[in-house]
Motif scaffolding. Structure first.
Motif, PDB file in Angstrom:
ATOM      1  N   ILE A   6     -15.468   7.373  23.163  1.00  0.00           N
ATOM      2  CA  ILE A   6     -14.795   8.195  22.170  1.00  0.00           C
ATOM      3  C   ILE A   6     -14.319   7.299  21.037  1.00  0.00           C
ATOM      4  O   ILE A   6     -14.185   6.081  21.207  1.00  0.00           O
ATOM      5  N   SER A 104     -15.292  14.858  26.927  1.00  0.00           N
ATOM      6  CA  SER A 104     -14.127  14.801  26.054  1.00  0.00           C
ATOM      7  C   SER A 104     -14.570  15.024  24.624  1.00  0.00           C
ATOM      8  O   SER A 104     -15.745  14.826  24.273  1.00  0.00           O
ATOM      9  N   GLN A 105     -13.630  15.439  23.802  1.00  0.00           N
ATOM     10  CA  GLN A 105     -13.913  15.477  22.374  1.00  0.00           C
ATOM     11  C   GLN A 105     -14.225  14.063  21.898  1.00  0.00           C
ATOM     12  O   GLN A 105     -13.592  13.088  22.323  1.00  0.00           O
ATOM     13  N   THR A 106     -15.217  13.953  21.026  1.00  0.00           N
ATOM     14  CA  THR A 106     -15.668  12.630  20.581  1.00  0.00           C
ATOM     15  C   THR A 106     -14.557  11.865  19.877  1.00  0.00           C
ATOM     16  O   THR A 106     -14.399  10.657  20.066  1.00  0.00           O
ATOM     17  N   GLN A 107     -13.770  12.558  19.088  1.00  0.00           N
ATOM     18  CA  GLN A 107     -12.701  11.912  18.345  1.00  0.00           C
ATOM     19  C   GLN A 107     -11.385  12.054  19.110  1.00  0.00           C
ATOM     20  O   GLN A 107     -10.895  13.151  19.316  1.00  0.00           O
ATOM     21  N   ARG A 141      -1.398  18.581  19.426  1.00  0.00           N
ATOM     22  CA  ARG A 141      -2.527  17.840  20.010  1.00  0.00           C
ATOM     23  C   ARG A 141      -2.270  17.466  21.467  1.00  0.00           C
ATOM     24  O   ARG A 141      -2.677  16.399  21.934  1.00  0.00           O
ATOM     25  N   GLN A 148     -15.586  23.983  28.931  1.00  0.00           N
ATOM     26  CA  GLN A 148     -16.557  24.216  27.861  1.00  0.00           C
ATOM     27  C   GLN A 148     -17.841  24.870  28.354  1.00  0.00           C
ATOM     28  O   GLN A 148     -18.664  25.306  27.551  1.00  0.00           O
ATOM     29  N   ALA A 177      -9.584  18.107  25.783  1.00  0.00           N
ATOM     30  CA  ALA A 177      -9.447  18.522  24.387  1.00  0.00           C
ATOM     31  C   ALA A 177      -8.008  18.265  23.942  1.00  0.00           C
ATOM     32  O   ALA A 177      -7.072  18.333  24.741  1.00  0.00           O
ATOM     33  N   GLU A 179      -5.893  19.999  21.895  1.00  0.00           N
ATOM     34  CA  GLU A 179      -5.703  21.256  21.179  1.00  0.00           C
ATOM     35  C   GLU A 179      -4.390  21.953  21.516  1.00  0.00           C
ATOM     36  O   GLU A 179      -4.053  22.958  20.910  1.00  0.00           O
TER      37      GLU A 179
END
Length: 467
Positions: A6, A104-107, A141, A148, A177, A179
């Protein structure tokens, strides 16, 4: 080339500012604001990409007829000698069905909170002051774990929701995530008397409300979203697991004004040995309960990760009649007791899965699942943590006496009394707080406060020599 799984975040900016203003000698106003960032926290195995198929997989050793005396313990083909090698030789796809994925989210996006406070303090005397304040924060965050690869909608009771996953060949995913959101706001009052004439006390009252949409990852509740690919995470925004609306505390210490060095009988001798050197400490805490989730008692639709009962009216009011969706339920004549913490007639059920047509197994080989928000919500009920469990109160007290021996040395004899009034500390109703709406949730266990489990009243006697 980026060799990381990531991308890190390198632009966090966390300003902090505060001020204090004293218009008079007795009165002061204080305020502050700051942004605070969290780190990349590991909460166990779920976020580890090393658990991904085919690098990691597992299988069970089933032994329904295991006999330790004859050493006949059948397994599913695995042995300690060969391990997974035989399964690998056959091809993992022949050994596993619908493997799960971890991602995981890439960023990476650092969790952060914006914290703020505004307080006033007034001194009635050199030793007595009153502080009132507003304290709060908003969190952004927060780590969340939506699936997903969750089914895109709900299907009938005879249909397989696996067929409507984005990738039907795989099972659910453990996906990280950033979020989640949360908030905490409170009004706080503190009355403090600094030590003077042998008396000290600190009394506080807090009225607060905490909300979030991610639950608590370390408590295993962050992945209980009702349908990740249909219902937005914001629909889970509700009372936090650790929300406590009211809390009162009192810490006090009092030295009796008798004996050497005190206001009365300030001399040695027999009276000093009998009446001098006595003191007592008191710790009192009382708070309202934490919220918990009431589950429906009808069938859950295929593809719904979680469904909740629907709160219709005051859950602590007695009597009434059962909702048609909760027919046959006996209404509680008393509530807030160990047999019926709430009235089950205050709840209704979401629509049962039997109302969904079996489109996949009947006439349509592809099927048309319920895949819109308006169509799905009636089958899922409300967000979690609809009502609150039992509160908690406790008084601990210590009584001790000091016997002077030589110069500044002394012997202290003391008695510590924990849970002075032997007040029971009830746990959440039902099985860990998750219960259906047909029983009223009996209480079957005591409260647990992390590593501390409140106990019944007990005494502790001790002697200490200070030198």
């Amino acid at each position: 080339r980026n060799r990381s799984l990531i991308n890190s975040q390198d632009t966090n900016f966390s300003p902090r500012v505060g001020f204090a203003y004293s218009p008079t000698d007795r009165f002061v106003v204080r305020a502050g604001f700051g942004i605070f960032f969290g780190g990349l926290e590991s909460i166990g195995g779920a976020p580890n990409p090393g658990f991904n198929y085919p690098f990691s997989f597992s299988s069970g050793f089933t032994a329904p007829a295991c006999d330790a005396t004859t050493n006949t313990c059948p397994t599913d083909g695995l042995t300690l000698a060969t391990g997974f090698q035989d399964a690998i030789n056959q091809g993992l796809q022949n050994f596993l069905s619908t493997p799960g994925l971890v991602g995981s989210q890439t960023q990476f996006r650092s969790s952060y909170s914006e914290q703020y406070n505004l307080s006033t303090q007034y001194a009635f005397s050199p030793t007595l002051s009153l502080t009132t304040g507003f304290v709060g924060n908003v969190s952004r965050r927060l780590t969340a774990f939506p699936d997903q690869n969750a089914p895109i909608g709900l299907v009938g009771p005879q249909d397989n929701s696996q067929n409507i996953r984005p990738f039907p060949g795989f099972g659910g995913s453990q996906f990280v995530a950033y979020e989640g959101v949360g908030s905490y706001n409170s009004g706080q009052v503190t009355l403090e008397k600094r030590n003077a004439n042998g008396l000290y006390f600190l009394a506080t009252y807090t009225y607060s409300h905490a909300l979030d949409d991610t639950a608590t990852p370390l408590n295993g509740g962050a992945n209980t979203y009702r349908s990740a690919l249909v219902v937005p995470i914001g629909y889970e925004y509700t009372n936090s697991d650790w929300d406590v609306r009211h809390r009162v505390t009192l810490n006090a210490s009092y030295q009796l004004p008798f004996g050497k060095g005190r206001q009365y009988l300030n001399r040695g001798g027999f009276l000093n040995e009998v009446a001098g050197g006595w003191a007592a400490d008191l710790v009192f805490v009382a708070q309202t309960g934490n919220p918990f989730t009431v589950s429906p008692n009808n069938s859950r639709a295929n593809g719904a990760n979680a469904a909740r009962a629907i709160l219709l009216h005051d859950p602590y009011a007695t009597g009434g009649s059962a909702d048609p969706s909760n027919a046959g339920t006996q209404c509680a004549t008393k509530t807030k007791n160990i047999n019926n913490w709430f009235n089950p007639c205050a709840f209704g059920n979401p629509r049962p899965s039997s109302d969904i047509p079996n489109t996949q197994t009947d006439s349509d080989p592809v099927g048309h699942p319920l895949d819109t928000l308006s169509a799905v919500l009636p089958y899922l009920g409300t967000a979690r943590n609809q009502i609150y469990g039992p509160g908690y109160n406790r008084i601990n007290m210590s009584v001790f006496k000091n016997f002077t021996t030589f110069e500044s040395q002394y012997l202290q004899v003391r008695a510590d009394i924990f849970n002075l009034f032997n007040t029971p500390a009830f746990g959440q109703p039902g099985n860990g707080g998750a219960n259906d709406n047909s029983t009223g949730a009996p209480i079957t266990s005591t409260r647990s406060l992390g590593a501390f489990t409140p106990n019944p009243r007990f005494f502790q006697l001790a002697a200490k020599y200070y030198f």
